[in-house]
Design a protein around this motif. Structure first.
Motif, PDB file in Angstrom:
ATOM      1  N   GLN A  42     -33.210  -9.659  23.432  1.00 36.02           N
ATOM      2  CA  GLN A  42     -34.212  -8.980  22.605  1.00 36.02           C
ATOM      3  C   GLN A  42     -33.640  -7.678  22.045  1.00 36.02           C
ATOM      4  O   GLN A  42     -33.831  -7.366  20.864  1.00 36.02           O
ATOM      5  CB  GLN A  42     -35.479  -8.698  23.423  1.00 36.02           C
ATOM      6  CG  GLN A  42     -36.585  -8.009  22.637  1.00 36.02           C
ATOM      7  CD  GLN A  42     -37.153  -8.872  21.526  1.00 36.02           C
ATOM      8  OE1 GLN A  42     -37.325 -10.074  21.695  1.00 36.02           O
ATOM      9  NE2 GLN A  42     -37.439  -8.276  20.388  1.00 36.02           N
ATOM     10  N   GLU A  46     -33.109  -6.813  18.065  1.00 38.43           N
ATOM     11  CA  GLU A  46     -33.634  -5.611  17.409  1.00 38.43           C
ATOM     12  C   GLU A  46     -32.517  -4.815  16.742  1.00 38.43           C
ATOM     13  O   GLU A  46     -32.678  -4.326  15.630  1.00 38.43           O
ATOM     14  CB  GLU A  46     -34.387  -4.750  18.425  1.00 38.43           C
ATOM     15  CG  GLU A  46     -35.693  -5.384  18.872  1.00 38.43           C
ATOM     16  CD  GLU A  46     -36.353  -4.647  20.029  1.00 38.43           C
ATOM     17  OE1 GLU A  46     -35.899  -3.553  20.414  1.00 38.43           O
ATOM     18  OE2 GLU A  46     -37.338  -5.189  20.559  1.00 38.43           O
ATOM     19  N   PRO A  52     -34.884 -13.308  17.985  1.00 42.13           N
ATOM     20  CA  PRO A  52     -34.292 -13.579  19.293  1.00 42.13           C
ATOM     21  C   PRO A  52     -33.760 -15.012  19.431  1.00 42.13           C
ATOM     22  O   PRO A  52     -32.757 -15.233  20.100  1.00 42.13           O
ATOM     23  CB  PRO A  52     -35.441 -13.330  20.277  1.00 42.13           C
ATOM     24  CG  PRO A  52     -36.328 -12.365  19.563  1.00 42.13           C
ATOM     25  CD  PRO A  52     -36.232 -12.738  18.111  1.00 42.13           C
TER      26      PRO A  52
END
Length: 126
Positions: A42, A46, A52
């Protein structure tokens, strides 16, 4: 940080996807000495502003090639491409990897061109 292998020197031969290359770059950049990567999938998603699920698919390729070692949800770079604070740390990590039987880094071994489909043939980087 010191590194055993010039990772980017063999990167082209590994035939990674652009996304896998980007993920590996983030992992190399964010690693702790010794190659432990303190990021989750994750976190990487980001950082790269991708889904993901895309990270997951690319991480599978990195693990298959032996560049990334996975233990549960934790990742570390193969000792041969990890960074170290000192040459002594690097030597100790390589000796530990030899004792523990860390899998080798694998690169595709194509005779003419990559196959269009099916399982890949891999060989030890050298």
């Amino acid at each position: 940080m010191l590194m055993v292998t010039d990772l980017f020197g063999i990167l082209r031969r590994l035939e990674l996807t652009p996304t896998a290359t980007n993920i590996l770059s983030v992992m190399v950049d964010k690693q702790n000495p010794g190659g432990v990567v303190p990021l989750t999938q994750q976190d990487i998603a980001e950082e790269l502003q991708i889904l993901p699920s895309v990270v997951s698919r690319s991480m599978t390729l990195l693990v298959e090639r032996g560049l990334v070692l996975r233990k549960g949800y934790r990742y570390r770079l193969h000792p041969a491409i990890a960074g170290y604070n000192t040459e002594l740390e690097m030597q100790a990590a390589m000796a530990r990897a030899a004792r523990e039987g860390v899998p080798p880094i694998l690169i595709p071994d194509y005779q003419k061109a990559p196959p269009k489909a099916g399982p890949t043939r891999l060989r030890v980087a050298g």
